[in-house]
Design a protein around this motif. Structure first.
Motif, PDB file in Angstrom:
ATOM      1  N   VAL A 154       0.388   5.275   1.345  1.00 56.57           N
ATOM      2  CA  VAL A 154      -0.484   6.241   1.992  1.00 56.57           C
ATOM      3  C   VAL A 154       0.058   7.621   1.641  1.00 56.57           C
ATOM      4  O   VAL A 154       1.216   7.923   1.918  1.00 56.57           O
ATOM      5  CB  VAL A 154      -0.496   6.056   3.525  1.00 56.57           C
ATOM      6  CG1 VAL A 154      -1.452   7.040   4.175  1.00 56.57           C
ATOM      7  CG2 VAL A 154      -0.876   4.633   3.882  1.00 56.57           C
ATOM      8  N   THR A 155      -0.770   8.433   1.006  1.00 58.93           N
ATOM      9  CA  THR A 155      -0.332   9.759   0.591  1.00 58.93           C
ATOM     10  C   THR A 155      -1.175  10.827   1.272  1.00 58.93           C
ATOM     11  O   THR A 155      -2.372  10.646   1.446  1.00 58.93           O
ATOM     12  CB  THR A 155      -0.460   9.921  -0.943  1.00 58.93           C
ATOM     13  OG1 THR A 155      -1.815   9.695  -1.310  1.00 58.93           O
ATOM     14  CG2 THR A 155       0.426   8.933  -1.676  1.00 58.93           C
ATOM     15  N   THR A 174      -4.448  -2.929   8.910  1.00 59.64           N
ATOM     16  CA  THR A 174      -4.104  -3.807   7.793  1.00 59.64           C
ATOM     17  C   THR A 174      -3.481  -5.108   8.305  1.00 59.64           C
ATOM     18  O   THR A 174      -3.798  -6.193   7.812  1.00 59.64           O
ATOM     19  CB  THR A 174      -3.145  -3.097   6.818  1.00 59.64           C
ATOM     20  OG1 THR A 174      -3.759  -1.893   6.370  1.00 59.64           O
ATOM     21  CG2 THR A 174      -2.811  -3.963   5.627  1.00 59.64           C
ATOM     22  N   THR A 234      -1.508   6.998   9.576  1.00 59.49           N
ATOM     23  CA  THR A 234      -0.778   5.941   8.884  1.00 59.49           C
ATOM     24  C   THR A 234      -0.490   4.773   9.822  1.00 59.49           C
ATOM     25  O   THR A 234      -0.658   3.611   9.447  1.00 59.49           O
ATOM     26  CB  THR A 234       0.526   6.492   8.285  1.00 59.49           C
ATOM     27  OG1 THR A 234       0.206   7.569   7.396  1.00 59.49           O
ATOM     28  CG2 THR A 234       1.276   5.427   7.511  1.00 59.49           C
ATOM     29  N   MET A 252       0.847  -1.175   0.000  1.00 60.97           N
ATOM     30  CA  MET A 252       0.000   0.000   0.000  1.00 60.97           C
ATOM     31  C   MET A 252       0.883   1.224   0.000  1.00 60.97           C
ATOM     32  O   MET A 252       2.060   1.160   0.371  1.00 60.97           O
ATOM     33  CB  MET A 252      -0.924   0.004   1.213  1.00 60.97           C
ATOM     34  CG  MET A 252      -0.314   0.600   2.465  1.00 60.97           C
ATOM     35  SD  MET A 252      -1.469   0.836   3.796  1.00 60.97           S
ATOM     36  CE  MET A 252      -1.632  -0.792   4.401  1.00 60.97           C
ATOM     37  N   ASN A 307     -12.324  -1.872  -0.372  1.00 60.01           N
ATOM     38  CA  ASN A 307     -12.515  -0.435  -0.106  1.00 60.01           C
ATOM     39  C   ASN A 307     -13.707  -0.204   0.827  1.00 60.01           C
ATOM     40  O   ASN A 307     -13.641   0.631   1.741  1.00 60.01           O
ATOM     41  CB  ASN A 307     -12.715   0.337  -1.410  1.00 60.01           C
ATOM     42  CG  ASN A 307     -11.432   0.471  -2.199  1.00 60.01           C
ATOM     43  OD1 ASN A 307     -10.340   0.295  -1.682  1.00 60.01           O
ATOM     44  ND2 ASN A 307     -11.565   0.774  -3.482  1.00 60.01           N
ATOM     45  N   PHE A 334      -1.063  12.955  10.112  1.00 61.97           N
ATOM     46  CA  PHE A 334      -0.734  11.991   9.062  1.00 61.97           C
ATOM     47  C   PHE A 334      -0.024  10.763   9.627  1.00 61.97           C
ATOM     48  O   PHE A 334      -0.354   9.626   9.286  1.00 61.97           O
ATOM     49  CB  PHE A 334       0.116  12.666   7.981  1.00 61.97           C
ATOM     50  CG  PHE A 334       0.456  11.758   6.838  1.00 61.97           C
ATOM     51  CD1 PHE A 334      -0.519  11.361   5.940  1.00 61.97           C
ATOM     52  CD2 PHE A 334       1.748  11.284   6.669  1.00 61.97           C
ATOM     53  CE1 PHE A 334      -0.222  10.509   4.883  1.00 61.97           C
ATOM     54  CE2 PHE A 334       2.054  10.433   5.617  1.00 61.97           C
ATOM     55  CZ  PHE A 334       1.072  10.054   4.726  1.00 61.97           C
ATOM     56  N   SER A 351       2.724   7.937  -6.247  1.00 66.68           N
ATOM     57  CA  SER A 351       2.132   7.059  -5.233  1.00 66.68           C
ATOM     58  C   SER A 351       1.739   5.716  -5.839  1.00 66.68           C
ATOM     59  O   SER A 351       1.824   4.682  -5.164  1.00 66.68           O
ATOM     60  CB  SER A 351       0.937   7.724  -4.550  1.00 66.68           C
ATOM     61  OG  SER A 351      -0.087   8.009  -5.466  1.00 66.68           O
ATOM     62  N   LEU A 410      -3.687   2.848  10.301  1.00 66.06           N
ATOM     63  CA  LEU A 410      -4.028   2.103   9.087  1.00 66.06           C
ATOM     64  C   LEU A 410      -3.147   0.867   8.936  1.00 66.06           C
ATOM     65  O   LEU A 410      -3.634  -0.214   8.600  1.00 66.06           O
ATOM     66  CB  LEU A 410      -3.916   2.993   7.850  1.00 66.06           C
ATOM     67  CG  LEU A 410      -4.217   2.315   6.517  1.00 66.06           C
ATOM     68  CD1 LEU A 410      -5.636   1.754   6.486  1.00 66.06           C
ATOM     69  CD2 LEU A 410      -3.998   3.284   5.365  1.00 66.06           C
TER      70      LEU A 410
END
Length: 197
Positions: free
Chosen positions: A3-4, A125, A118, A1, A79, A114, A12, A121
């Motif tokens: 992450v941006t 995951t 991240t 993945m 998603n 951020f 990205s 996330l």
């Protein structure tokens, strides 16, 4: 993945592709080269740079017609899971029901930075892949299903991808100060003694 903090871009996409292909730490064990990638007309996926990267890796790109999410159901399902199981629980989630249906969020709610987002996330995951047991996998985690799948994998050595996320900006000459690009000098230990190349 990948992450941006902003809108997706070709950079990205290349970063995500690189991390999806590599299988050693910290990327694996999932990975390997896909035979085909389906994209949904996003400019970032169809850019010349990303197309060249897929060609270099011998991966077929299938450009799907607009408004056909059913043609990439696995991705759409993932998603939806990310949205309903992860994003909806975060402070400041934007797709809350209309006022009156649910208590509104506190006005002093602190949004995640951020780095914190991240980290959460990545933790989610890891949970999804190693502990969660989706019904279609019949009691297995995604990691167990991956390990049980006999499909042969096509690996690419990490050394072949170390500049993969860099866009070809034409020919440059190494100088004693490195490489000059857009009025900046870029240097690296590997450049020592290589001036003139």
């Amino acid at each position: 993945m990948a992450v941006t903090p902003g809108d997706p871009s070709r950079e990205s996409v290349l970063s995500a592709l690189r991390s999806a292909v590599l299988r050693e730490d910290p990327y694996g064990p999932f990975g390997g080269l896909p035979e085909k990638v389906r994209v949904d007309r996003g400019k970032d996926f169809l850019s010349r740079t990303v197309t060249a990267a897929f060609d270099l890796l011998d991966v077929t790109v299938e450009d799907l017609p607009a408004y056909t999410p059913h043609l990439k159901g696995t991705v759409e399902g993932l998603n939806r899971a990310v949205e309903s199981m992860f994003l909806a629980a975060l402070p400041g989630y934007a797709r809350q029901p209309r006022p009156g249906k649910r208590a509104s969020r506190p006005k002093d709610e602190v949004l995640l930075g951020f780095e914190d987002f991240t980290a959460r996330l990545l933790a989610w995951t890891l949970w999804w892949n190693t502990e969660h047991r989706p019904a279609p996998l019949r009691g297995k985690t995604p990691l167990q299903a991956w390990q049980d799948d006999p499909t042969p994998l096509r690996d690419v050595p990490a050394t072949d991808l170390w500049t993969f996320t860099l866009e070809d900006a034409g020919t440059r000459t190494l100088t004693p100060r490195g490489i000059r690009f857009r009025r900046r000098d870029y240097v690296g230990a590997w450049m020592t003694g290589q001036a003139g190349i």
